[in-house]
Design a protein around this motif. Sequence first.
Motif, PDB file in Angstrom:
ATOM      1  N   ASN A 130       2.619  -9.244   7.034  1.00 44.14           N
ATOM      2  CA  ASN A 130       2.632  -7.791   7.112  1.00 44.14           C
ATOM      3  C   ASN A 130       1.382  -7.101   6.554  1.00 44.14           C
ATOM      4  OD1 ASN A 130       4.079  -5.768   8.262  1.00 44.14           O
ATOM      5  ND2 ASN A 130       5.229  -5.274   6.435  1.00 44.14           N
ATOM      6  N   LYS A 131       0.232  -7.467   7.047  1.00 38.54           N
ATOM      7  CA  LYS A 131      -0.985  -6.746   6.694  1.00 38.54           C
ATOM      8  C   LYS A 131      -0.966  -5.390   7.391  1.00 38.54           C
ATOM      9  CE  LYS A 131      -3.228 -10.018   4.415  1.00 38.54           C
ATOM     10  NZ  LYS A 131      -3.855  -9.899   3.139  1.00 38.54           N
ATOM     11  N   ARG A 132      -1.457  -4.367   6.712  1.00 45.03           N
ATOM     12  CA  ARG A 132      -1.429  -3.002   7.251  1.00 45.03           C
ATOM     13  C   ARG A 132      -2.795  -2.636   7.836  1.00 45.03           C
ATOM     14  NH1 ARG A 132       0.580  -0.289   3.009  1.00 45.03           N
ATOM     15  NH2 ARG A 132       2.661  -0.680   3.772  1.00 45.03           N
TER      16      ARG A 132
ATOM     17  N   TRP B 102      -5.552  12.240   8.418  1.00 44.32           N
ATOM     18  CA  TRP B 102      -4.263  11.554   8.518  1.00 44.32           C
ATOM     19  C   TRP B 102      -4.330  10.220   7.768  1.00 44.32           C
ATOM     20  CZ3 TRP B 102      -2.215   6.937   9.796  1.00 44.32           C
ATOM     21  CH2 TRP B 102      -0.850   6.859  10.047  1.00 44.32           C
ATOM     22  N   ALA B 103      -5.398   9.460   8.010  1.00 44.27           N
ATOM     23  CA  ALA B 103      -5.553   8.146   7.373  1.00 44.27           C
ATOM     24  C   ALA B 103      -5.610   8.279   5.857  1.00 44.27           C
ATOM     25  CB  ALA B 103      -6.811   7.454   7.895  1.00 44.27           C
ATOM     26  N   TYR B 104      -6.357   9.246   5.367  1.00 46.60           N
ATOM     27  CA  TYR B 104      -6.477   9.416   3.919  1.00 46.60           C
ATOM     28  C   TYR B 104      -5.150   9.841   3.302  1.00 46.60           C
ATOM     29  CZ  TYR B 104     -11.529   9.227   4.778  1.00 46.60           C
ATOM     30  OH  TYR B 104     -12.790   8.849   5.158  1.00 46.60           O
ATOM     31  N   ALA B 105      -4.415  10.717   3.976  1.00 47.81           N
ATOM     32  CA  ALA B 105      -3.118  11.157   3.454  1.00 47.81           C
ATOM     33  C   ALA B 105      -2.120  10.006   3.409  1.00 47.81           C
ATOM     34  CB  ALA B 105      -2.570  12.304   4.303  1.00 47.81           C
ATOM     35  N   LYS B 106      -2.050   9.215   4.468  1.00 40.34           N
ATOM     36  CA  LYS B 106      -1.099   8.097   4.528  1.00 40.34           C
ATOM     37  C   LYS B 106      -1.493   6.965   3.580  1.00 40.34           C
ATOM     38  CE  LYS B 106       1.620   9.908   7.483  1.00 40.34           C
ATOM     39  NZ  LYS B 106       2.906  10.423   7.083  1.00 40.34           N
ATOM     40  N   ALA B 107      -2.791   6.803   3.334  1.00 33.75           N
ATOM     41  CA  ALA B 107      -3.260   5.710   2.483  1.00 33.75           C
ATOM     42  C   ALA B 107      -2.782   5.855   1.044  1.00 33.75           C
ATOM     43  CB  ALA B 107      -4.781   5.620   2.527  1.00 33.75           C
TER      44      ALA B 107
ATOM     45  N   ASP C 293       0.241   6.417   0.077  1.00 31.74           N
ATOM     46  CA  ASP C 293       1.500   5.667  -0.010  1.00 31.74           C
ATOM     47  C   ASP C 293       1.441   4.325   0.699  1.00 31.74           C
ATOM     48  OD1 ASP C 293       2.827   7.716  -1.444  1.00 31.74           O
ATOM     49  OD2 ASP C 293       3.185   8.794   0.436  1.00 31.74           O
ATOM     50  N   TRP C 294       0.608   4.209   1.710  1.00 31.16           N
ATOM     51  CA  TRP C 294       0.492   2.995   2.513  1.00 31.16           C
ATOM     52  C   TRP C 294      -0.965   2.546   2.578  1.00 31.16           C
ATOM     53  CZ3 TRP C 294       2.770   5.370   7.600  1.00 31.16           C
ATOM     54  CH2 TRP C 294       4.088   5.722   7.411  1.00 31.16           C
TER      55      TRP C 294
ATOM     56  N   ASP D  60     -14.447   4.396  -0.464  1.00 30.96           N
ATOM     57  CA  ASP D  60     -13.961   5.180  -1.606  1.00 30.96           C
ATOM     58  C   ASP D  60     -12.503   5.602  -1.424  1.00 30.96           C
ATOM     59  OD1 ASP D  60     -16.430   5.008  -2.830  1.00 30.96           O
ATOM     60  OD2 ASP D  60     -17.072   7.018  -2.222  1.00 30.96           O
ATOM     61  N   ARG D  61     -12.161   6.080  -0.235  1.00 34.12           N
ATOM     62  CA  ARG D  61     -10.843   6.666   0.006  1.00 34.12           C
ATOM     63  C   ARG D  61      -9.783   5.640   0.392  1.00 34.12           C
ATOM     64  NH1 ARG D  61     -11.314  12.346   1.546  1.00 34.12           N
ATOM     65  NH2 ARG D  61      -9.063  12.342   1.255  1.00 34.12           N
ATOM     66  N   LEU D  62     -10.211   4.498   0.955  1.00 38.68           N
ATOM     67  CA  LEU D  62      -9.286   3.432   1.356  1.00 38.68           C
ATOM     68  C   LEU D  62      -9.655   2.170   0.583  1.00 38.68           C
ATOM     69  CD1 LEU D  62      -9.344   3.987   5.241  1.00 38.68           C
ATOM     70  CD2 LEU D  62      -7.791   5.023   3.569  1.00 38.68           C
ATOM     71  N   SER D  63      -9.530   2.225  -0.695  1.00 40.13           N
ATOM     72  CA  SER D  63      -9.974   1.173  -1.601  1.00 40.13           C
ATOM     73  C   SER D  63      -9.521  -0.226  -1.173  1.00 40.13           C
ATOM     74  CB  SER D  63      -9.445   1.481  -3.004  1.00 40.13           C
ATOM     75  OG  SER D  63      -9.880   0.497  -3.901  1.00 40.13           O
TER      76      SER D  63
END
Length: 145
Positions: A27-29, A61-66, A68-69, A94-97
């Motif tokens: 289950n890699k995201r 959208w990606a930054y907001a969801k990242a 929690d996910w 930076d935003r999707l560590s």
Amino acid sequence: MLRRRVVKFEREGEMQIGVETAKAVENKRIFVIDEDEIMRAAMQFMLHDENETHEAPSLDWAYAKAKDWPPDLAIVSEALVRVRGKELFGELRDRLSGCKILVIAESSADGFAKQCLEDGADGVLIKPLTIEFMRRKVDVLLGRR
């Protein structure tokens, strides 16, 4: 342009033939970040059986969801990289560590793919995309092979 493939299903609700169960369970995201709804859907279809794959219509959208996910891999379109420039790679880091970055490029003829790698992308895929090649590249970036 995408090549079409016929995908067989044994029964409704089961995974596609040829899917490795261990990958699906792992289950890699993945976030597919592209303004083009058709391309997002096509890439999500190619990867969803072996990965938790989400279509992201925008960076916001990606930054907001990242939050929690957090994704393990972000797939971004050439168009997005061309609009945002090489700074996009630092922003994504930076935003999707901890996230790997894969760019989908239209062609290898203009040097764009090579420049993306030099600027910070972890990988580049050149269109036309196939299920097999896309899955193989994603597996390599996710440390599966």
